[in-house]
Design an enzyme around this catalytic site. Structure first.
Site, PDB file in Angstrom:
ATOM      1  N   GLY A 247       1.166  -2.185 -31.811  1.00 45.86           N
ATOM      2  CA  GLY A 247       1.603  -0.886 -31.966  1.00 45.86           C
ATOM      3  C   GLY A 247       0.635   0.020 -31.737  1.00 45.86           C
ATOM      4  O   GLY A 247       0.869   1.248 -31.903  1.00 45.86           O
TER       5      GLY A 247
ATOM      6  N   SER B  44      -3.314  -3.429 -27.904  1.00 49.70           N
ATOM      7  CA  SER B  44      -2.337  -4.341 -27.377  1.00 49.70           C
ATOM      8  C   SER B  44      -1.046  -3.650 -27.662  1.00 49.70           C
ATOM      9  O   SER B  44      -0.860  -3.005 -28.693  1.00 49.70           O
ATOM     10  CB  SER B  44      -2.413  -5.716 -27.732  1.00 49.70           C
ATOM     11  OG  SER B  44      -1.842  -5.720 -28.990  1.00 49.70           O
ATOM     12  N   LYS B  45      -0.050  -4.049 -26.936  1.00 43.13           N
ATOM     13  CA  LYS B  45       1.384  -3.739 -26.870  1.00 43.13           C
ATOM     14  C   LYS B  45       1.884  -4.094 -28.347  1.00 43.13           C
ATOM     15  O   LYS B  45       2.531  -3.391 -29.019  1.00 43.13           O
ATOM     16  CB  LYS B  45       2.361  -3.893 -25.793  1.00 43.13           C
ATOM     17  CG  LYS B  45       1.762  -3.594 -24.304  1.00 43.13           C
ATOM     18  CD  LYS B  45       2.963  -4.327 -23.566  1.00 43.13           C
ATOM     19  CE  LYS B  45       2.520  -5.064 -22.542  1.00 43.13           C
ATOM     20  NZ  LYS B  45       3.039  -5.334 -21.131  1.00 43.13           N
ATOM     21  N   ARG B  46       1.380  -5.385 -28.770  1.00 44.85           N
ATOM     22  CA  ARG B  46       2.030  -6.059 -29.828  1.00 44.85           C
ATOM     23  C   ARG B  46       1.147  -5.268 -31.285  1.00 44.85           C
ATOM     24  O   ARG B  46       2.101  -5.404 -32.307  1.00 44.85           O
ATOM     25  CB  ARG B  46       1.506  -7.574 -29.919  1.00 44.85           C
ATOM     26  CG  ARG B  46       2.522  -8.234 -29.019  1.00 44.85           C
ATOM     27  CD  ARG B  46       2.302  -9.708 -29.018  1.00 44.85           C
ATOM     28  NE  ARG B  46       2.272 -10.000 -27.787  1.00 44.85           N
ATOM     29  CZ  ARG B  46       1.789 -11.356 -27.348  1.00 44.85           C
ATOM     30  NH1 ARG B  46       1.465 -12.215 -28.167  1.00 44.85           N
ATOM     31  NH2 ARG B  46       1.772 -11.763 -25.969  1.00 44.85           N
TER      32      ARG B  46
END
Ligand code: GLU
Length: 474
Positions: free
Chosen positions: A250, A246-248
């Site tokens: 990293g 996920s983007k979150r």
């Protein structure tokens, strides 16, 4: 006519999972001679990131996923940015209210917060469903804030997903979700349905995290009297530690992967294989090849793993496939940084290194010995298969020195002939002479070319000087 869309929310940079979604949408459109659309889903203004929107355009362009309709290029169903379509959503929500499939809700935040806390209820308690028409009119006229909620009927909802099959959810598990927020903006789920219908989308490809909200979509389509698109939910994508990509968290974004030196072709190829495979075991494809063979029915539902090592392997495969002049241009700055010797033929060095690197930036270190002989250990002269060791190497280098000193024909062929005959007349095998020469000239366990090529690259003086240095070491 097949019409697919990639519908990103510009809240962060695209990662490999987002690219996979975009790619599959693109491939379904191309395979079926359909239309691929880009739609920016920016109704959640609080999470909007301007640079993320720009990066989406840039990433799609670099990876070759050209869209046929979308922001910047337009199309018959524009605008393709949801914040510019704001006026389209409310009338649909109002028509649902008229049909009794949605209702106004005037509850304030405190009340809703209280609901969840005290009674342990996560679901809205339909407090405003009980309001009668005059009450609603009076509240609307007084200008108070309101939202519009979908009225979830009793029963069960079943829908078909192309990958996960038939999915049934008990409607009790669904909340009367908000369709229009108090700021007049549609919620993400509502805008998505309204626009997929308005843009005549036939296939919706997206991550499996949306599987559980799809029944709500189906109820909306039914209530609005619209035809449901075909849903294609993609398997979960995890990293090698088993955590969701996920983007979150990293995980590397596509711009970061490009920055690291991965070729767009390799990233696209790798993304295609994350959850899909062709009927044979082939793995290396160009985008054009994928356009012909991609079949959504070969998408697997088991989680797939993003593995940097595999992507690195894939990159090496795509580097090998590049036209030599393209690689030469890519490699030039790295070769120039490692080799400054006047008269260097960089195109030749690029040709030598191209089949041996995973990244263009790695080619410099394969040839840096040309400028400066590294300090090496004499154990490098030991090679079992070549049957050499420091003792044999010493003899071999002496033989080589004697043969090469008077040599006039300093070419690959001339060098080869001189070394072969010197080896033969001294009872050594060719390898027993070539290996020590290569070691003495490069100081490295591996080189991108053989001894005679290195002699040519270094020139006669430098070659003889390095052989003498080797002899001194031995
Ligand atoms: N806007 C959603 C996202 O960025 C897309 C969901 C969908 O494709 O329906 O994940």
């Amino acid at each position: 006519m097949v019409r697919t869309r990639y519908a990103p929310s510009p809240t962060g940079f695209m990662h490999i999972g987002n690219l996979r979604t975009a790619l599959y949408e693109y491939l379904i459109a191309r395979k079926n001679k359909g239309v691929f659309i880009l739609r920016i889903e920016d109704t959640d203004q609080s999470r909007y990131v301007e640079s993320a929107e720009d990066a989406i355009y840039e990433t799609l362009k670099l990876t070759g996923l050209t869209f046929d309709e979308g922001p910047g290029i337009g199309g018959d169903f524009g605008p393709y940015v949801q914040s510019q379509r704001k006026a389209d959503y409310l009338p649909h929500a109002q028509s649902l209210v008229e049909k009794g499939k949605a209702y106004y809700c005037f509850c304030e935040k405190e009340r809703l917060d209280g609901l969840a806390d005290e009674r342990g209820l996560k679901k809205y308690d339909r407090h405003c469903l009980g309001l009668d028409a005059p009450e609603i009119r009076q509240k609307l006229e007084s200008g108070g804030a309101y939202v519009i909620r979908q009225l979830i009927p009793d029963g069960k909802t079943t829908f078909h997903d192309e990958v996960f099959g038939e999915i049934t959810i008990d409607n009790q598990e669904m909340e009367d979700q908000i369709l229009i927020k108090s700021d007049g903006m549609p919620t993400y789920n509502f805008a998505n349905v309204v626009d997929d219908h308005a843009m005549k989308i036939t296939h919706v490809v997206r991550g499996s995290e949306y599987l559980t909200s799809t029944p709500k979509y189906k109820l909306l389509y039914e209530a609005l009297g619209w035809e449901l698109p075909l849903y294609v939910h993609l398997p979960l994508l995890q990293n090698t530690e088993g955590r969701k990509i996920s983007k979150r968290h990293g995980d590397a974004s596509i711009p970061q992967l490009l920055e690291m030196g991965f070729l767009p072709e390799a990233i696209i190829n790798y993304a295609a294989l994350l959850g899909w495979s062709p009927t044979d075991n082939r793995e290396v494809f160009t985008l054009a090849e994928l356009e012909n063979i991609f079949e959504p029915k070969n998408i697997s539902k088991s989680p797939s793993t993003f593995d940097m090592k595999k992507l690195t392997w894939m990159n090496a495969e795509h580097i090998k496939a590049l036209p030599p002049e393209v690689f030469a241009e890519m490699a030039l700055p790295y070769l120039q940084a490692s080799v400054a010797k006047p008269g260097t033929d960089y195109a030749y060095l690029a040709k030598l290194t191209q089949p041996r690197v995973s990244f263009a930036k790695d080619c410099g270190e394969l040839v840096d010995f040309i400028d400066a002989l590294p300090d090496y250990d004499i154990e490098l002269y030991t090679h079992k298969k070549m049957k050499t060791n420091p003792e044999i190497a010493k003899q071999a280098l002496e033989v080589a020195l004697t043969a090469l000193k008077p040599l006039a024909d300093w070419t690959h062929d001339g060098l080869g002939a001189a070394i072969t005959s010197a080896a033969e007349s001294n009872g050594l095998s060719k390898g027993q002479v070539l290996w020590p020469i290569r070691t003495a000239l490069s100081g490295k366990p591996t080189t991108p070319c053989g001894a005679t090529e290195i002699c040519e690259i270094l020139g006669k003086d430098e070659t003889l000087c390095r052989i003498e240095k080797g002899l001194k070491k031995l």
